[in-house]
Design an enzyme around this catalytic site. Structure first.
Site, short mmCIF file in Angstrom:
data_model
loop_
_atom_site.label_atom_id
_atom_site.label_comp_id
_atom_site.label_asym_id
_atom_site.label_seq_id
_atom_site.Cartn_x
_atom_site.Cartn_y
_atom_site.Cartn_z
N ASN A 53 0.87 -1.18 0.00
CA ASN A 53 0.00 0.00 0.00
C ASN A 53 0.91 1.23 0.00
O ASN A 53 1.50 1.56 1.02
CB ASN A 53 -0.89 -0.02 1.25
CG ASN A 53 -1.68 1.27 1.43
OD1 ASN A 53 -1.82 2.06 0.49
ND2 ASN A 53 -2.19 1.48 2.63
N LYS A 59 0.14 4.30 -0.30
CA LYS A 59 -0.48 5.50 0.28
C LYS A 59 -0.28 6.71 -0.65
O LYS A 59 -0.19 6.53 -1.86
CB LYS A 59 0.06 5.75 1.68
CG LYS A 59 0.02 4.50 2.56
CD LYS A 59 0.21 4.77 4.00
CE LYS A 59 0.25 3.46 4.75
NZ LYS A 59 0.21 3.61 6.18
N HIS A 84 -9.33 0.91 4.90
CA HIS A 84 -8.05 1.12 5.59
C HIS A 84 -8.28 2.04 6.78
O HIS A 84 -9.09 2.97 6.72
CB HIS A 84 -7.04 1.73 4.60
CG HIS A 84 -5.65 1.75 5.17
ND1 HIS A 84 -5.24 2.70 6.06
CD2 HIS A 84 -4.60 0.90 5.00
CE1 HIS A 84 -3.98 2.46 6.41
NE2 HIS A 84 -3.57 1.36 5.78
N GLU A 113 -6.69 4.45 7.92
CA GLU A 113 -6.51 5.89 7.65
C GLU A 113 -7.77 6.47 7.01
O GLU A 113 -8.11 7.63 7.24
CB GLU A 113 -5.26 6.11 6.77
CG GLU A 113 -3.98 5.91 7.58
CD GLU A 113 -2.78 5.47 6.78
OE1 GLU A 113 -2.80 5.57 5.55
OE2 GLU A 113 -1.82 5.00 7.41
N GLU A 151 -5.10 -5.11 10.67
CA GLU A 151 -4.14 -4.01 10.82
C GLU A 151 -4.42 -3.26 12.12
O GLU A 151 -5.23 -2.32 12.14
CB GLU A 151 -4.28 -3.04 9.64
CG GLU A 151 -4.00 -3.69 8.30
CD GLU A 151 -3.40 -2.70 7.34
OE1 GLU A 151 -2.31 -2.96 6.83
OE2 GLU A 151 -4.00 -1.63 7.12
N GLY A 157 2.42 2.33 10.64
CA GLY A 157 3.32 3.47 10.46
C GLY A 157 4.00 3.92 11.74
O GLY A 157 4.61 4.99 11.79
N SER A 214 3.54 -2.08 10.36
CA SER A 214 5.00 -2.05 10.52
C SER A 214 5.66 -3.41 10.26
O SER A 214 6.58 -3.81 10.96
CB SER A 214 5.38 -1.53 11.92
OG SER A 214 4.90 -0.21 12.08
C1 PEP Z 1 -0.65 0.03 5.96
O1 PEP Z 1 -0.79 1.21 5.69
O2 PEP Z 1 -1.48 -0.76 5.54
C2 PEP Z 1 0.49 -0.37 6.77
C3 PEP Z 1 0.49 -1.56 7.28
O3 PEP Z 1 1.49 0.57 6.94
P1 PEP Z 1 2.94 0.31 7.62
O4 PEP Z 1 3.48 -0.97 7.04
O5 PEP Z 1 3.76 1.50 7.21
O6 PEP Z 1 2.73 0.21 9.09
#
Ligand code: PEP
Length: 255
Positions: free
Chosen positions: A10, A12, A96, A98, A168, A174, A214
């Site tokens: 992803n 973003k 997601h 976000e 997630e 992040g 992460s």
């Molecule tokens: C994501 O945005 O789906 C995600 C898992 O981000 P990150 O790997 O940066 O934590």
């Protein structure tokens, strides 16, 4: 039952068209021997078609980071499932955290998007996960139960082979802080059990549940070795060829 691993990136709100094409070109060079797992990248809308064209001779699939539920019309700023298919998408990421956090996405809008995406022939990666506050209050599994049921409401068993669920935890996205393998495995087992309650016990055997939050080369293998983890949805690390490729290698090793 063996489930094929799936590693999805992803991106973003990152990368111009040129940067996006450069990134997938370097990924293709790194990934010549990586056919044992499914791979997808989700560029920003503006780069989807160029990335799709750059991947024309590759098994790497293209997805969108979001989708709207209407087919067309006066919905300024939105992109329909058919438009995404037209640009080369096979997948849409839906719900997601976000989008839930910053753009008012709810279980209901996630569900509408799921139905529209599937009806148009897209596959969906639907994201669920609790906040730190919810985890600390002992409500993580209640949140997962609610989000899974909300996202999948009104869908049929036959839709489930077009759906991947990404767990997630919001506190891990992040932040550099990842769920432990045990926390991830428990949450994935819980999601699988919920899907079993909704669609019968066979469905969760074949449904893939990805971990996101992460995931990095340093922690990927231990997470991917968990019984209930079938791949990863990767944010930050998917923007760097070497890191994304290392996670894919970990998935191959774990599969
Ligand atoms: C994501 O945005 O789906 C995600 C898992 O981000 P990150 O790997 O940066 O934590």
């Amino acid at each position: 039952m063996a489930r094929r691993f799936f590693v999805a990136g992803n991106w973003k709100m990152n990368n111009t068209i040129e940067q996006s094409v450069n990134l997938v070109n370097s990924l293709q060079k790194e990934m010549r021997d990586m056919h044992k797992v499914d791979i997808m990248v989700a560029p920003p809308f503006t780069a989807i078609k160029s990335v799709y064209d750059a991947l024309s001779s590759s098994s790497i699939q293209v997805g969108a980071q979001d989708v709207f539920w209407e087919e067309s019309g006066a919905y300024t700023g939105e992109v329909s499932p058919m438009m995404l298919k037209d640009a080369g998408c096979k997948w849409a990421i839906i719900g997601h955290s976000e989008r839930r956090q910053y753009f008012g996405e709810t279980d209901d809008t996630v569900n509408r998007k799921m139905k529209a995406a599937l009806a148009a022939g897209l596959k969906a990666i639907v994201c669920v996960g609790e906040t730190l506050e919810e985890r600390d209050a002992g409500k993580a599994f209640d949140v997962l139960d609610r989000q899974v049921a909300g996202a999948l409401a009104g869908l049929g068993k036959e839709d489930m082979d077009k759906i991947v669920i990404a767990y997630e935890p919001v506190w891990a996205i992040g932040t550099g802080r990842n769920a432990t393998p045990q926390q991830a495995d428990e949450a994935h087992a819980k999601i699988r059990a919920r899907v079993g309650e909704l669609f019968g016990s066979k469905t969760p055997e074949t449904m893939r549940v990805l971990y996101g939050g992460s995931m990095k080369p340093a922690n990927a293998l231990e997470l991917l070795k968990c019984e209930n983890v079938d791949g990863g949805l990767i944010g930050g690390a998917s923007l760097k060829t070497a890191e994304f490729a290392a996670i894919i290698r970990a998935a191959i090793e774990a599969s």
